[in-house]
Design a protein around this motif. Sequence first.
Motif, PDB file in Angstrom:
ATOM      1  N   CYS A 163       0.414  -1.185  -0.047  1.00 41.48           N
ATOM      2  CA  CYS A 163       0.192   0.166  -0.120  1.00 41.48           C
ATOM      3  C   CYS A 163       0.404   1.053   0.200  1.00 41.48           C
ATOM      4  CB  CYS A 163      -1.107  -0.492   1.799  1.00 41.48           C
ATOM      5  SG  CYS A 163      -2.077   1.779   1.380  1.00 41.48           S
ATOM      6  N   GLU A 164       1.688   1.541   0.863  1.00 39.98           N
ATOM      7  CA  GLU A 164       2.619   2.467   0.932  1.00 39.98           C
ATOM      8  C   GLU A 164       3.914   2.743   0.102  1.00 39.98           C
ATOM      9  OE1 GLU A 164       1.677   5.004   3.154  1.00 39.98           O
ATOM     10  OE2 GLU A 164      -0.128   3.954   2.843  1.00 39.98           O
ATOM     11  N   GLY A 165       4.106   1.644  -1.355  1.00 39.52           N
ATOM     12  CA  GLY A 165       5.140   1.315  -1.609  1.00 39.52           C
ATOM     13  C   GLY A 165       6.237   1.705  -1.460  1.00 39.52           C
ATOM     14  N   GLY A 203      -4.053  -1.046   5.125  1.00 37.24           N
ATOM     15  CA  GLY A 203      -5.946  -1.901   4.808  1.00 37.24           C
ATOM     16  C   GLY A 203      -6.284  -0.659   4.222  1.00 37.24           C
ATOM     17  N   GLN A 204      -5.837   0.049   4.035  1.00 38.64           N
ATOM     18  CA  GLN A 204      -6.206   1.547   3.675  1.00 38.64           C
ATOM     19  C   GLN A 204      -6.437   0.796   2.274  1.00 38.64           C
ATOM     20  OE1 GLN A 204      -3.555   5.016   2.155  1.00 38.64           O
ATOM     21  NE2 GLN A 204      -5.209   4.980   0.280  1.00 38.64           N
ATOM     22  N   LEU A 205      -6.352   0.717   1.053  1.00 30.54           N
ATOM     23  CA  LEU A 205      -6.123   0.271  -0.443  1.00 30.54           C
ATOM     24  C   LEU A 205      -7.888  -0.781  -1.046  1.00 30.54           C
ATOM     25  CD1 LEU A 205      -3.256  -0.335  -2.406  1.00 30.54           C
ATOM     26  CD2 LEU A 205      -4.391   1.583  -1.583  1.00 30.54           C
ATOM     27  N   VAL A 241      -5.535   1.488  13.420  1.00 32.64           N
ATOM     28  CA  VAL A 241      -6.853   2.270  13.002  1.00 32.64           C
ATOM     29  C   VAL A 241      -6.847   2.978  11.828  1.00 32.64           C
ATOM     30  CG1 VAL A 241      -9.022   3.177  14.126  1.00 32.64           C
ATOM     31  CG2 VAL A 241      -6.932   2.330  15.521  1.00 32.64           C
ATOM     32  N   GLU A 242      -7.957   2.506  10.929  1.00 34.25           N
ATOM     33  CA  GLU A 242      -7.471   2.971   9.676  1.00 34.25           C
ATOM     34  C   GLU A 242      -9.322   3.616   9.645  1.00 34.25           C
ATOM     35  OE1 GLU A 242      -4.277   2.516   6.767  1.00 34.25           O
ATOM     36  OE2 GLU A 242      -5.221   0.653   7.849  1.00 34.25           O
ATOM     37  N   PRO A 243      -9.554   4.918   9.482  1.00 35.99           N
ATOM     38  CA  PRO A 243     -11.136   5.003   8.652  1.00 35.99           C
ATOM     39  C   PRO A 243     -10.947   5.947   7.486  1.00 35.99           C
ATOM     40  CG  PRO A 243     -10.604   6.668  10.473  1.00 35.99           C
ATOM     41  CD  PRO A 243      -9.542   5.739  10.309  1.00 35.99           C
ATOM     42  N   GLY A 379       5.735  13.251  18.460  1.00 34.17           N
ATOM     43  CA  GLY A 379       5.759  13.312  17.115  1.00 34.17           C
ATOM     44  C   GLY A 379       4.644  12.535  16.658  1.00 34.17           C
ATOM     45  N   GLU A 380       4.603  11.707  15.122  1.00 33.46           N
ATOM     46  CA  GLU A 380       3.808  11.525  14.403  1.00 33.46           C
ATOM     47  C   GLU A 380       3.005  10.492  14.378  1.00 33.46           C
ATOM     48  OE1 GLU A 380       4.442  10.358  10.062  1.00 33.46           O
ATOM     49  OE2 GLU A 380       2.749   9.437  10.549  1.00 33.46           O
ATOM     50  N   ILE A 381       1.419  10.485  15.387  1.00 34.17           N
ATOM     51  CA  ILE A 381       1.067   9.709  15.650  1.00 34.17           C
ATOM     52  C   ILE A 381      -0.239   8.981  14.642  1.00 34.17           C
ATOM     53  CG2 ILE A 381       0.826   9.956  17.877  1.00 34.17           C
ATOM     54  CD1 ILE A 381      -1.743  10.707  18.035  1.00 34.17           C
ATOM     55  N   ILE A 382      -0.394   9.982  14.142  1.00 27.86           N
ATOM     56  CA  ILE A 382      -1.052  10.148  12.351  1.00 27.86           C
ATOM     57  C   ILE A 382      -1.150  10.241  10.907  1.00 27.86           C
ATOM     58  CG2 ILE A 382      -3.660  11.061  11.127  1.00 27.86           C
ATOM     59  CD1 ILE A 382      -5.258  10.702  14.239  1.00 27.86           C
TER      60      ILE A 382
END
Length: 456
Positions: A163-165, A203-205, A241-243, A379-382
């Motif tokens: 997904c992220e390539g 699981g985004q795609l 968690v992916e909305p 730092g980055e959480i999302i």
Amino acid sequence: MKHIDVKEIISSKEFIGQEITICGWVRTSRNSKSVAFVEVNDGTSLKNVQVVVEKGESDYKEPRVGMALKVTGTVVEGRNNTVEINAVPEGITVLGDAPTDYPLQKKGHTLEFLRTIPHLRGRTNTFNAVWRVRSVLAAAIHEYFQTHNYVYVNTPLITGSDCEGAGEMFQVTTIGYSNDYKNEEDYYTNDFFGRKAGLSVSGQLEGEMAATAMGKIYTFGPSFRAENSNTPKHLAEFWHVEPEVAFAELNDVIEIAEDMLKHVIRTLLDKCPDEVAFFDAHFEKGLRARLEELISHDFGRVTYTEAIELLKNSGENFVYPVEWGCDLQTEHERYLSEKVFKKAVFVTDYPKEIKSFYMKQNPDGKTVAAVDLLVPGVGEIIGGSEREADYDKLIAAMNERNMNLDLYSDYLDLRKFGTVPHGGFGLGFERLIMYTTGMANIRDVILFPRTVGSIR
Ligand code: 4AD
């Protein structure tokens, strides 16, 4: 085994005078001539219950730390408004012995030491509190999405596309066990039933496919990253968690992220006052105040381009130099959230070269509609974005990255058949737990951390 939770006994006076049974492990034990004082904890509470054993003339031996006991006795009022249990030796059954080399003795242990005994560390107050917060946060996340009309979907963990390539996929191989195998290599065949496959990084795609059918969906499951990052905030297996939302633009995605986070933090403050107080006392002074402050204000917002200017003009000596086009490193993320904004801040519109192929290209031709949420301490959480909904632009972005379009034909179909603006984000669940507990190492917020060099 009929018994009452320690949490129930110690949090009300209703049992005083009653004979009850509790079970638990011995936390500490003190002996005097005629009485033994045994602190028992069954994991339901951060507080122990004290059992006072009237030894009388018997040769009762005090139990050792770590032993599992079943205690039947009478609940009485203790000192300082507490309750305790009065028992006689016959009321105490040893369910499981613990020899003197039980690793969790009364003295405090370092987190580093406790990491070497992940199977036992849950018996300490620290890890009891972390696992409980983890459970409450997970339930609050489900609650948020369920009450906002999202459908919970489960996307595959074994997948054919990255997904992220970013080339961070673990490959799935077949491991067989047979006496016929002579060499270690014989155990492996390099494929998934003849096809190359890996463990999903996101699981985004598939989530996009579900969202463009059901409007609003979310996933909550493990993702895997084969990045060789031995840091306090990277796991090889983390919970994601992916909305994903149809008919949504970048601003909508940002609003959902902020609203969801505020809901789960508010729930945590309501449901886990003891745990938050524990972390406040032992790990981050002022934790409760910080979380309350966080949910009572809007999060900050800044574009990547503005953030680069802020970093360049900061006068700080960063290890990684700052130039437009660079990836923000943890030191930059923390500077922005801790020194400039002093709260959670959304950074938007990153250069397209440092972001993934699926992000919507902005009219400037240089940036994409991406967003990261940076928070103090972690730092980055999302990470999220509005997705590229235009077929031709998406193909062009994939070609620029030399991607194999055949692997993504289903994904591309979404842009052929009724394409719509849509977007979503990924929240690293363990990073959220770090942020809400003050725990500084991601290895300490998951039962059995899978990190570089660790598969225990
Ligand atoms: O920024 P990331 O890579 O974004 C995605 O995977 C998108 N597909 C999400 C989406 O839009 N649906 O990862 C999202 C978040 C990060 O912000 C971080 O919190 C967490 O996942 N994360 C990790 N957490 C622990 N260990 C790692 N190795 C992580 N990699 C990412």
